[in-house]
Write a protein that holds these residues in place. Structure first.
Motif, PDB file in Angstrom:
ATOM      1  N   HIS A 204     -28.671  12.472  31.926  1.00  9.39           N
ATOM      2  CA  HIS A 204     -29.908  11.743  31.436  1.00  9.39           C
ATOM      3  C   HIS A 204     -30.014  12.053  33.204  1.00  9.39           C
ATOM      4  O   HIS A 204     -31.591  11.942  33.835  1.00  9.39           O
ATOM      5  CB  HIS A 204     -30.443  10.591  31.109  1.00  9.39           C
ATOM      6  N   GLU A 205     -29.710  12.777  33.964  1.00 11.22           N
ATOM      7  CA  GLU A 205     -29.988  12.173  35.658  1.00 11.22           C
ATOM      8  C   GLU A 205     -29.774  13.271  35.931  1.00 11.22           C
ATOM      9  O   GLU A 205     -29.065  14.594  36.509  1.00 11.22           O
ATOM     10  CB  GLU A 205     -28.434  11.534  36.297  1.00 11.22           C
ATOM     11  N   MET A 206     -31.140  14.037  36.479  1.00  9.75           N
ATOM     12  CA  MET A 206     -31.151  15.013  37.073  1.00  9.75           C
ATOM     13  C   MET A 206     -30.593  15.718  38.391  1.00  9.75           C
ATOM     14  O   MET A 206     -30.267  16.955  38.076  1.00  9.75           O
ATOM     15  CB  MET A 206     -32.904  15.614  37.748  1.00  9.75           C
ATOM     16  N   ASP A 207     -29.676  14.637  38.971  1.00 10.81           N
ATOM     17  CA  ASP A 207     -28.982  15.105  40.167  1.00 10.81           C
ATOM     18  C   ASP A 207     -28.611  15.988  39.322  1.00 10.81           C
ATOM     19  O   ASP A 207     -27.691  16.588  40.432  1.00 10.81           O
ATOM     20  CB  ASP A 207     -28.959  13.523  41.000  1.00 10.81           C
ATOM     21  N   VAL A 208     -27.388  15.305  39.164  1.00  5.58           N
ATOM     22  CA  VAL A 208     -25.731  15.735  38.162  1.00  5.58           C
ATOM     23  C   VAL A 208     -26.197  17.608  38.249  1.00  5.58           C
ATOM     24  O   VAL A 208     -25.817  17.924  38.201  1.00  5.58           O
ATOM     25  CB  VAL A 208     -26.014  15.126  37.047  1.00  5.58           C
ATOM     26  N   ILE A 209     -27.860  17.661  37.239  1.00  7.90           N
ATOM     27  CA  ILE A 209     -28.553  18.891  36.649  1.00  7.90           C
ATOM     28  C   ILE A 209     -28.488  19.674  38.817  1.00  7.90           C
ATOM     29  O   ILE A 209     -27.264  20.851  38.134  1.00  7.90           O
ATOM     30  CB  ILE A 209     -29.607  19.242  36.422  1.00  7.90           C
ATOM     31  N   GLN A 210     -28.771  19.082  39.249  1.00  8.70           N
ATOM     32  CA  GLN A 210     -28.955  19.798  40.393  1.00  8.70           C
ATOM     33  C   GLN A 210     -27.535  20.038  41.410  1.00  8.70           C
ATOM     34  O   GLN A 210     -28.013  20.867  42.075  1.00  8.70           O
ATOM     35  CB  GLN A 210     -29.579  18.596  41.474  1.00  8.70           C
TER      36      GLN A 210
END
Lengths: 342, 219
Positions: A204-210
């Motif tokens: 749920h963390e966009m940071d991980v995707i980025q």
């Protein structure tokens, strides 16, 4: 042919009690994950992303649709055959789910025992894996003696034990602090780069995707509402929910509240310019302002980098005569997207 | 006091009989409790061998038998004891009946202890391809071992308690000894000797159980 391919997959839970409505966790989702991808699936709690990933190794069974893993539709396989399929799919969890009664080494050996590998082979493989995750000195420790980051590294070593071609990461960093999160993500990147393992990351963390994903799907209420290469979704999100996720890591366009604050300080015109990749030359854009004698001040925004490609939005407060500004903006519109904010 | 000294051989025999009854019932009742408890755990909704009808039957059976006071159960189950052990009286009959009652009491304790195992570790085992039997022996029982040992220690005390009424159906043991030579002959010293021995026995087993559980939990 994609390595993992979902075709119109739905998962409906029967009503919890008589008269209650049934719950559709996954609503006819189709998704292709190519070999070598780090595919991120992002969504808020309850969006169905965890259920979706649990369908890929059949920890949960779909209600309808096809789930094709490595050319085989696992949605129709009986439990006995699924056990063989699962040997080729590793999984790591938010709560690590290590066996508290076993040492680190025996946790990592567990999948090898299940796979029926002989003892000497197990020992060699465990040593190799613990070395890879940097925990050789913890082989004899028990999970409750480890930190969260160490536990997840054991989880990763265990998931890789049988040399799977796919690794499922279900909120694998959500219980970790930011620094440990980046250690674990770096390790997952190595897993992908060194062993060519395809990784499906639920978060749920966009940071991980980025940080690690190459492709992303955004889920909302059991549906995939947007998907594509991470750069495209980050630089130009289409769905509202995607834009909200992107805004958690990318300072882009000011919100109405932030705009009100800007307005108090700047009485002139305010414009937002989009920069995307090298397609837009910042020097050319700012050169236009200088040449026309329009003074500008950067008041909001940021330039981010995804997979080495820069993109972002800059909001400028302009000072100058209206006709001149109109003329300059007309020029700049040929170079990039300009949004006048009021 | 003199009476007690005269009765010493009977006291030792009674102690031996109690130990024998309790050991046998701990084995059979413990095994039965483990099976029924596992059955309850595995067949409940959402578990790995979910089976609603079987769970319903097991659950009903446990709820049905557990509240019956043991001395009534002993009388009620006598025909069954006779059919299985060949006699409705004596030590074998009492062992059978206690083991049966203890199975259902223990089943609940086993079920509750297994429920403390995080469902996530079962997911982890399933995700590497482990089947139900392997999950029972490599995940469920090892992960719940500490609490299970404490559960068995707890049931041990209940077994000593149940074995005390063996005298009613012609069995032996310390309960029978206390009734026969203490209570009926108005000799409290003899009764208290039996009480003391039971306290020592229970304390010893509780201590040993705690020690094993601590080892299993590594605390």
């Amino acid at each position: 042919m994609a390595l993992v391919s979902l075709r119109n997959v739905s998962k409906v839970y029967p009503p919890a009690s008589k008269g209650a409505p049934s719950v559709t966790a996954i609503d006819s989702v189709s998704l292709d994950v190519e070999a070598g991808d780090i595919y991120g699936i992002i969504g808020y709690s309850g969006a169905g992303k965890s259920t979706l990933v649990r369908l890929v190794n059949a920890l949960e069974h779909s209600t309808s649709g096809e789930i094709i893993v490595d050319g085989q539709n696992i949605a129709v396989l009986p439990e006995r055959d699924l056990r063989k399929v699962r040997l080729g799919i590793g999984m790591i969890f938010q709560q690590f789910n290590l066996l508290g009664s076993r040492t680190v080494a025996r946790n990592v050996a567990y999948p090898l025992e299940v796979a029926g590998r002989p003892k000497h082979e197990r020992a060699a493989r465990v040593a190799e894996l613990l070395d890879f995750v940097g925990l050789s000195d913890k082989a004899g420790s028990f999970p409750d003696q480890l930190s969260g980051g160490q536990k997840q590294r054991v989880g990763i070593a265990r998931a890789l034990a049988t040399q799977p071609s796919i690794l499922l990461a279900d909120e694998a960093t959500s219980a970790l602090d930011p620094e440990t999160t980046h250690e674990v993500l770096a390790l997952l990147k190595r897993v992908n780069a060194e062993f060519g393992i395809t990784i499906i990351v639920i978060t749920h963390e966009m940071d991980v995707i980025q940080t690690i994903a190459t492709k992303v799907a955004v889920m909302d209420q059991g549906r995939v509402i947007e998907r594509g290469p991470v750069f495209d979704v980050f630089s130009n999100p289409q769905a509202a929910a995607s834009a909200r996720f992107v805004s958690t890591v990318v300072k882009g366009i000011p919100s109405p509240a932030e705009l009100a604050v800007l307005r108090e300080r700047h009485t002139g015109r305010i414009v937002t310019l989009a920069f995307r990749d090298s397609a837009v030359d910042q020097k050319a854009v700012f050169g236009e302002f200088s040449r026309a004698g329009v003074a500008f001040e950067v008041v909001y925004g940021g330039i981010n980098e995804i997979q080495g490609r820069p993109f972002g939005h800059l909001t400028l407060a302009l000072t100058g005569a209206d006709p001149v500004i109109d003329q300059v903006l007309a020029h700049i519109r040929t170079l990039t997207t300009v949004t006048e904010v009021r | 006091m003199d009476a007690l000294i005269d009765l010493l051989p009977e006291l030792w025999t009674a102690t031996y009989e109690t130990l024998y009854i309790v050991a046998m019932t701990l084995f059979f009742g413990g095994l039965g409790g483990l099976l029924v408890g596992l059955g309850l755990y595995l067949t409940r909704a959402g578990s790995i061998l979910e089976n609603k009808p079987l769970f319903f039957v097991l659950n009903l059976l446990v709820n049905f038998i557990r509240p019956i006071p043991f001395i009534i159960f002993l009388a009620a189950a006598q025909p069954l004891a006779r059919a299985v052990t060949g006699s409705g009286i004596g030590n074998n009959a009492i062992i059978f009946t206690i083991a049966l009652a203890a199975s259902f009491a223990m089943a609940r304790i086993v079920e509750q202890n297994l429920l403390t195992v995080t469902p996530g570790v079962i997911d982890a085992a399933r995700s590497v391809g482990a089947g139900p039997i392997r999950i029972i022996f490599t995940v469920l029982l090892p992960e719940a071992l500490g609490p299970l040992i404490l559960g068995y220690t707890f049931i041990f005390v209940a077994l000593v308690d149940m074995s005390a009424v063996a005298g009613y159906v012609g069995g032996g043991g310390l309960g029978n000894f206390a009734l026969l030579y203490g209570y009926r002959q108005f000799n409290p010293i003899v009764t208290w000797a039996a009480v003391l021995l039971i306290i020592v026995l229970v304390q010893f087993v509780q201590f040993f159980g705690n020690y094993l559980a601590r080892k299993a939990l590594r605390r």
